[in-house]
Write a protein that holds these residues in place. Structure first.
Motif, short mmCIF file in Angstrom:
data_model
loop_
_atom_site.label_atom_id
_atom_site.label_comp_id
_atom_site.label_asym_id
_atom_site.label_seq_id
_atom_site.Cartn_x
_atom_site.Cartn_y
_atom_site.Cartn_z
N ARG A 1 -16.79 -7.84 6.08
CA ARG A 1 -17.87 -6.86 6.07
C ARG A 1 -19.11 -7.44 5.40
NH1 ARG A 1 -20.13 -2.63 3.17
NH2 ARG A 1 -20.39 -0.69 4.30
N LEU A 2 -20.22 -7.45 6.11
CA LEU A 2 -21.47 -7.97 5.56
C LEU A 2 -22.12 -6.91 4.69
CD1 LEU A 2 -22.86 -9.70 8.77
CD2 LEU A 2 -21.44 -10.69 6.96
N HIS A 3 -22.68 -7.34 3.58
CA HIS A 3 -23.31 -6.43 2.62
C HIS A 3 -24.80 -6.73 2.53
CE1 HIS A 3 -19.45 -5.01 0.78
NE2 HIS A 3 -19.04 -6.08 1.43
N SER A 4 -25.61 -5.73 2.75
CA SER A 4 -27.06 -5.93 2.72
C SER A 4 -27.54 -6.37 1.34
CB SER A 4 -27.79 -4.66 3.15
OG SER A 4 -27.48 -3.58 2.28
N THR A 5 -26.89 -5.90 0.29
CA THR A 5 -27.32 -6.29 -1.07
C THR A 5 -26.95 -7.74 -1.39
OG1 THR A 5 -25.28 -5.39 -2.00
CG2 THR A 5 -27.21 -3.95 -2.00
N LEU A 6 -26.12 -8.36 -0.55
CA LEU A 6 -25.73 -9.76 -0.74
C LEU A 6 -26.38 -10.64 0.33
CD1 LEU A 6 -21.91 -9.25 -1.45
CD2 LEU A 6 -23.77 -9.53 -3.12
N ASN A 7 -27.53 -10.22 0.82
CA ASN A 7 -28.24 -10.94 1.88
C ASN A 7 -27.37 -11.10 3.13
OD1 ASN A 7 -30.63 -11.28 0.41
ND2 ASN A 7 -29.75 -13.03 -0.66
N TYR A 8 -26.68 -10.05 3.47
CA TYR A 8 -25.83 -9.98 4.66
C TYR A 8 -24.77 -11.08 4.67
CZ TYR A 8 -29.01 -6.41 6.00
OH TYR A 8 -29.75 -5.26 5.99
N ARG A 9 -24.16 -11.27 3.50
CA ARG A 9 -23.00 -12.13 3.36
C ARG A 9 -21.84 -11.27 2.89
NH1 ARG A 9 -24.66 -16.76 -0.61
NH2 ARG A 9 -25.33 -14.94 -1.75
N THR A 10 -20.64 -11.82 2.96
CA THR A 10 -19.48 -11.10 2.46
C THR A 10 -19.35 -11.34 0.96
OG1 THR A 10 -17.92 -12.92 2.76
CG2 THR A 10 -18.30 -11.47 4.67
N PRO A 11 -18.63 -10.47 0.24
CA PRO A 11 -18.39 -10.74 -1.18
C PRO A 11 -17.68 -12.08 -1.39
CG PRO A 11 -17.92 -8.45 -0.71
CD PRO A 11 -18.17 -9.13 0.61
N HIS A 12 -16.77 -12.43 -0.50
CA HIS A 12 -16.06 -13.70 -0.62
C HIS A 12 -17.03 -14.88 -0.51
CE1 HIS A 12 -12.79 -16.56 -0.36
NE2 HIS A 12 -13.33 -17.04 0.74
N GLU A 13 -17.92 -14.86 0.47
CA GLU A 13 -18.91 -15.93 0.63
C GLU A 13 -19.80 -16.03 -0.60
OE1 GLU A 13 -19.65 -15.81 5.44
OE2 GLU A 13 -20.79 -14.46 4.16
#
Length: 81
Positions: A56-68
């Motif tokens: 799941r991509l997260h907008s607050t993580l610059n559209y990366r996953t928490p794992h990335e």
């Protein structure tokens, strides 16, 4: 159990904002259905957690996953050391 009490002021809206946001997302995306067994409910939640952290991509993580994000943070720490 080793749990630490909240360190925020009483009534602080920021104290549990991240946890509240996650559980709201969990309820929205996994639903509020009733499972036949506790084991089925656990399996559904753990499957969602795997999806949430790895796909799941997260907008607050610059559209990366928490794992990335976690991996890139650790690599940055290793390079700095």
């Amino acid at each position: 159990m080793g749990a630490r009490p909240s360190m925020g002021r009483v009534g602080s809206c920021y104290d549990n904002a991240v946890a509240e946001s996650f559980f709201a997302t969990l309820k929205t995306e996994i639903g509020t259905r009733v499972w036949a067994t506790r084991d089925q409910a656990r399996q559904a939640v753990f499957a969602y957690l795997a999806y949430y952290n790895h796909d799941r991509l997260h907008s607050t993580l610059n559209y990366r996953t928490p794992h990335e994000t976690r991996i890139s943070y650790r690599q940055g720490l290793a390079l700095a050391a």
